[in-house]
Design an enzyme around this catalytic site. Structure first.
Site, PDB file in Angstrom:
ATOM      1  CG  ASP A   1       9.679   8.241  10.817  1.00  0.00           C
ATOM      2  OD1 ASP A   1       9.753   9.280  11.495  1.00  0.00           O
ATOM      3  OD2 ASP A   1       8.763   7.400  10.941  1.00  0.00           O
ATOM      4  CG  HIS A  58       8.668   4.857  14.527  1.00  0.00           C
ATOM      5  ND1 HIS A  58       9.203   3.632  14.828  1.00  0.00           N
ATOM      6  CD2 HIS A  58       7.651   4.618  13.666  1.00  0.00           C
ATOM      7  CE1 HIS A  58       8.527   2.680  14.192  1.00  0.00           C
ATOM      8  NE2 HIS A  58       7.575   3.266  13.469  1.00  0.00           N
ATOM      9  CD  GLU A  71      12.266   3.176  16.079  1.00  0.00           C
ATOM     10  OE1 GLU A  71      11.155   3.026  16.659  1.00  0.00           O
ATOM     11  OE2 GLU A  71      12.360   3.299  14.846  1.00  0.00           O
ATOM     12  CB  ALA A 108      10.080   0.345   6.053  1.00  0.00           C
ATOM     13  NE  ARG A 109       8.613  -2.152  12.393  1.00  0.00           N
ATOM     14  CZ  ARG A 109       7.532  -1.380  12.306  1.00  0.00           C
ATOM     15  NH1 ARG A 109       7.601  -0.217  11.688  1.00  0.00           N
ATOM     16  NH2 ARG A 109       6.395  -1.774  12.824  1.00  0.00           N
ATOM     17  NE  ARG A 152      -4.007  -1.801   2.499  1.00  0.00           N
ATOM     18  CZ  ARG A 152      -3.973  -3.073   2.894  1.00  0.00           C
ATOM     19  NH1 ARG A 152      -2.809  -3.595   3.303  1.00  0.00           N
ATOM     20  NH2 ARG A 152      -5.067  -3.805   2.883  1.00  0.00           N
ATOM     21  CB  ILE A 153       3.469   2.469   2.345  1.00  0.00           C
ATOM     22  CG1 ILE A 153       2.515   2.443   3.547  1.00  0.00           C
ATOM     23  CG2 ILE A 153       4.403   3.677   2.447  1.00  0.00           C
ATOM     24  CD1 ILE A 153       3.185   2.163   4.875  1.00  0.00           C
TER      25      ILE A 153
END
Length: 320
Positions: free
Chosen positions: A260, A284, A265, A235-236, A156-157
């Site tokens: 991001d 994030h 994190e 994403a990750r 989707r993204i």
């Protein structure tokens, strides 16, 4: 009177869970909001739950084995890398995510990072505030319409990002072995990963984190990128070998990166990537808008309720 269920929020960093409580009010008059960030905390506080909403809580096979009444686990967001999906399936627990709450937001954020990097906005802003007024210090800056955007992942993204960069006039190529041809826009050229890395002026990552994709962008692969190229990751963090990226930025082998997400994190203050002027980042937050947060919370609670009532789940990610 509707059936009553035990539902808990294992952890959530939002400002409230009022939306979830509204959705679940009749089925679950009490919705505890916990702060379980370790395996032992989940076991101690959630063993009796029938449905669990989670954000970062670790749900290993050990933890899941103690959730003997659990029928549904719903992850706030898309990634489910903190959940042992195979173990959940073995135990008959349906695991769901919320894949469509912030699609446009994440693509917008990736686009914003790309624009800041390619137009050198952050660097220019800092220089002007230091009293330096000379656009020539920003060189080289290239026209977007002669550049290629390489997208890793066409879910989707990835599709939303493809639409946005295509609208800017960029050539769009993508890598995704699992992409269904009918879901790939006709202006996107599907290529191999190594070809994408060699050809792209901007690489934007939009794939899930799995054992197969962990460190997908290894040092060897990062070194295939053009020295004038940029890397964007919304994403990750663990999709990219961040130590290798630090080395490439130090060597000037990559023009810059915008992240991001991080492997750790939040990253510590002395994290090597943070020292690079050509590295920009955010906490994030790509998924976030007021509207997306409301959609996320509502959808997560509704999914848990569907499973508890014996209805088909909408977003199940583990198959029995």
């Amino acid at each position: 009177m509707s059936a009553q269920y035990v539902v808990k929020v294992a952890d959530c960093d939002h400002g409230s869970i009022d939306i979830e409580r509204g959705v679940l009010r009749e089925a679950c008059p009490s919705l505890p909001w916990l702060n379980c960030r370790t395996e032992d905390a989940v076991i101690a506080q959630c063993a009796d739950t029938e449905a669990l909403l989670i954000m970062y809580a670790p749900l290993t096979r050990r933890v899941l084995g103690h959730l003997t009444s659990c029928k549904s686990i719903v992850r706030y967001g898309v990634g489910v890398d903190t959940i042992d999906l195979r173990a959940a399936a073995d135990l008959g627990i349906i695991v769901s995510n919320v894949p469509d709450y912030g699609t446009q937001e994440v693509a917008d954020h990736a686009l914003a990072l790309m624009m800041c990097l390619t137009r050198k906005i952050v660097r220019a802003n800092a220089q002007v505030k230091r009293g330096e007024w000379d656009f020539r210090q920003m060189r080289p800056v290239h026209r977007l319409q002669v550049q290629t955007a390489g997208l890793i992942g066409m879910g989707r993204i990835g599709q939303a990002m493809a639409h946005k960069v295509h609208a800017l006039g960029m050539r769009v190529i993508a890598f995704d072995p699992a992409a269904a041809p009918e879901h790939v826009p006709d202006y996107v050229e599907m290529v191999g990963l190594e070809e994408l890395l060699r050809a792209s002026d901007v690489v934007s990552v939009h794939c899930p984190l799995t054992e197969r994709t962990r460190n997908l962008l290894s040092e060897d692969r990062l070194r295939l990128m053009k020295p004038i190229a940029y890397l964007v990751n919304t994403a990750r963090g663990n999709l990219v070998d961040e130590a290798a990226l630090d080395r490439l930025l130090s060597e000037g082998r990559l023009a810059g990166a915008g992240f991001d997400v991080f492997g750790i994190e939040p990253p510590p203050a002395d994290y090597p990537l943070l020292r690079h002027e050509t590295f920009i980042c955010s906490p994030h937050m790509a998924w976030h808008s007021d509207e997306a947060e409301r959609d996320l919370k509502r959808s997560a609670a509704e999914e848990a309720l569907r499973v508890l009532r014996g209805e088909p789940p909408k977003y199940q990610v583990n198959r029995f």
